[in-house]
Enzyme design. Structure first.
Site, PDB file in Angstrom:
ATOM      1  N   GLU A  33       0.816  -1.211   0.000  1.00 59.59           N
ATOM      2  CA  GLU A  33       0.000   0.000   0.000  1.00 59.59           C
ATOM      3  C   GLU A  33       0.851   1.264   0.000  1.00 59.59           C
ATOM      4  O   GLU A  33       0.526   2.244  -0.677  1.00 59.59           O
ATOM      5  CB  GLU A  33      -0.958   0.007   1.203  1.00 59.59           C
ATOM      6  CG  GLU A  33      -2.030  -1.084   1.159  1.00 59.59           C
ATOM      7  CD  GLU A  33      -2.943  -0.976  -0.053  1.00 59.59           C
ATOM      8  OE1 GLU A  33      -2.961   0.072  -0.709  1.00 59.59           O
ATOM      9  OE2 GLU A  33      -3.647  -1.970  -0.346  1.00 59.59           O
ATOM     10  N   TYR A 116      -6.376   6.560   3.741  1.00 65.91           N
ATOM     11  CA  TYR A 116      -6.505   5.500   2.747  1.00 65.91           C
ATOM     12  C   TYR A 116      -5.801   4.213   3.198  1.00 65.91           C
ATOM     13  O   TYR A 116      -6.390   3.123   3.198  1.00 65.91           O
ATOM     14  CB  TYR A 116      -5.925   5.933   1.376  1.00 65.91           C
ATOM     15  CG  TYR A 116      -5.690   4.729   0.523  1.00 65.91           C
ATOM     16  CD1 TYR A 116      -6.749   4.111  -0.127  1.00 65.91           C
ATOM     17  CD2 TYR A 116      -4.424   4.127   0.455  1.00 65.91           C
ATOM     18  CE1 TYR A 116      -6.566   2.939  -0.838  1.00 65.91           C
ATOM     19  CE2 TYR A 116      -4.237   2.963  -0.249  1.00 65.91           C
ATOM     20  CZ  TYR A 116      -5.302   2.373  -0.892  1.00 65.91           C
ATOM     21  OH  TYR A 116      -5.134   1.206  -1.569  1.00 65.91           O
ATOM     22  N   ASP A 134      -9.503   6.081  -2.750  1.00 62.33           N
ATOM     23  CA  ASP A 134      -8.324   6.502  -3.507  1.00 62.33           C
ATOM     24  C   ASP A 134      -8.788   7.135  -4.820  1.00 62.33           C
ATOM     25  O   ASP A 134      -9.980   7.372  -5.016  1.00 62.33           O
ATOM     26  CB  ASP A 134      -7.404   5.303  -3.764  1.00 62.33           C
ATOM     27  CG  ASP A 134      -7.983   4.381  -4.831  1.00 62.33           C
ATOM     28  OD1 ASP A 134      -9.221   4.359  -4.988  1.00 62.33           O
ATOM     29  OD2 ASP A 134      -7.192   3.699  -5.508  1.00 62.33           O
ATOM     30  N   CYS A 198     -19.850  -2.188 -19.682  1.00 58.70           N
ATOM     31  CA  CYS A 198     -19.829  -2.081 -18.224  1.00 58.70           C
ATOM     32  C   CYS A 198     -21.044  -2.769 -17.593  1.00 58.70           C
ATOM     33  O   CYS A 198     -22.182  -2.560 -18.020  1.00 58.70           O
ATOM     34  CB  CYS A 198     -19.806  -0.606 -17.816  1.00 58.70           C
ATOM     35  SG  CYS A 198     -19.777  -0.380 -16.029  1.00 58.70           S
TER      36      CYS A 198
END
Length: 345
Positions: A33, A116, A134, A198
């Site tokens: 991360e 985050y 994010d 999508c």
DNA sequence: AAGACGGGGGT
DNA sequence: ACCCCAGTCTT
């Protein structure tokens, strides 16, 4: 199917095979991360492999020299991440008995771990219902719900965090968080998203209102500062040179470089800087010639560095010289690293 | 609230 | 040339 179920369903069918997805070890999740902050997966991946090989556990990282950490980090940018990484590894070993804390609130106390990253570790490793927000999440939420509040405004940050709390799959926060980020990175990407195929295209408000291309909204850009860097590449007796560590504030803290003469504009007459150069390299007699006549512009996100390398040759002994054959052991900015490879001493 | 902080990739 | 990237810290 609702938003979160659809996102997770898409994820389980489309997720990339990435090394940090094979573990729940908080050390490795934390490492990944930190590395991926403002960094693409493709760029961070080789660094993750290097770090886990060199430092399999937090104990290994904690006992390393900071310069070794920076050397491995070289080229990844935002070097405060590497310094904070090392600091926190030592913190975990000394103050947490080598075990990462398991809640969002506690993780947030660690240096280099913000909202985050604390959410990511808490959810992925400990299944806490802590939504991550994010760049990908901002984009997906802004488009799906057609929200034009700037994502980097105080109001936007608050609003999107609240929205993330509303949509998170409370029964599977670990997969949901990774799913919405992956969805943003791969499917609902910044340019040319695949709206046609999508799975959410019949409920996406942004698509319905033809506003996908304008979302998310972001406040202004940073203004670029121009600087003129003159690096003095000393070559003494063909075997030694000079490096200095960058200390204090500003870019490249903790990295090394050749002695630097920064000027307000391009140098037209190098001899008018004779005294400054003498002081910088601590030499009485030397010859100086430009390596590149046209300044090379090294572009950072907030600065353009007009860089000239000057070759300074001497037969004198250096005060704190280093062997040319050991120059690659020092962590350096990519600008310096490229020069070293190109010049090849 | 606004800046500072890297380097690379895409259009 | 401009934007973005699994953001955080400092001022």
């Amino acid at each position: 199917m609702n938003f979160s179920k659809e996102i997770i369903h898409w994820y389980l069918q489309n997720k990339r095979d990435l090394p940090w997805r094979k573990t729940k070890d908080p050390y490795r999740i934390w490492l990944s991360e930190i590395m991926l902050q403002q960094t693409r997966v493709a760029q961070g991946l080789p660094y993750y492999e290097k770090f886990t090989a060199a430092f399999p556990t937090v104990y290994d990282l904690a006992k390393a020299e900071e310069s070794q950490v920076l050397k491995l980090w070289q080229g990844l940018g935002y070097y405060s991440r590497a310094r904070n990484l090392h600091y926190t590894a030592k913190d975990i070993v000394e103050n947490y008995n080598g075990k990462f804390p398991s809640t969002y609130k506690e993780l947030l106390q660690l240096k280099g771990v913000g909202d985050y990253t604390a959410s990511a570790i808490a959810s992925i490793c400990f299944d806490e219902v802590a939504p991550v927000v994010d760049g990908n999440v901002y984009r997906v939420l802004a488009r799906y719900f057609d929200i034009d509040t700037p994502i980097n405004s105080t109001e936007g940050i608050k609003k999107f965090k609240e929205l993330a709390f509303e949509v998170i799959a409370e029964d599977d926060p670990a997969n949901f968080n990774q799913a919405i980020m992956e969805f943003g990175a791969v499917q609902c990407k910044p340019q040319n998203p695949y709206c046609i195929v999508c799975p959410l295209n019949n409920s996406c408000e942004g698509l319905k209102n033809q506003r996908v291309g304008m979302l998310p909204v972001k406040l202004k850009k940073t203004k670029i500062k121009h600087r003129w860097f003159n690096y003095l590449v000393v070559i003494a007796k063909e075997t030694e040179t000079l490096l200095e560590e960058r200390t204090g504030k500003g870019i490249w803290q903790g990295l090394y470089q050749f002695p630097l003469l920064e000027t307000k504009k391009a140098i037209t007459d190098i001899h008018s800087h004779q005294e400054e150069i003498k002081a910088l390299v601590q030499l009485r007699n030397f010859s100086i010639t430009p390596y590149n006549t046209e300044a090379k512009i090294h572009k950072l996100s907030h600065q353009h560095l007009h860089t000239t390398f000057w070759i300074v040759e001497t037969t004198e002994n250096l005060k704190n010289g280093i062997l040319l054959q050991e120059i690659r052991k020092y962590p350096v900015p990519i600008l310096i690293g490229n020069f070293i490879e190109e010049f090849n001493f």
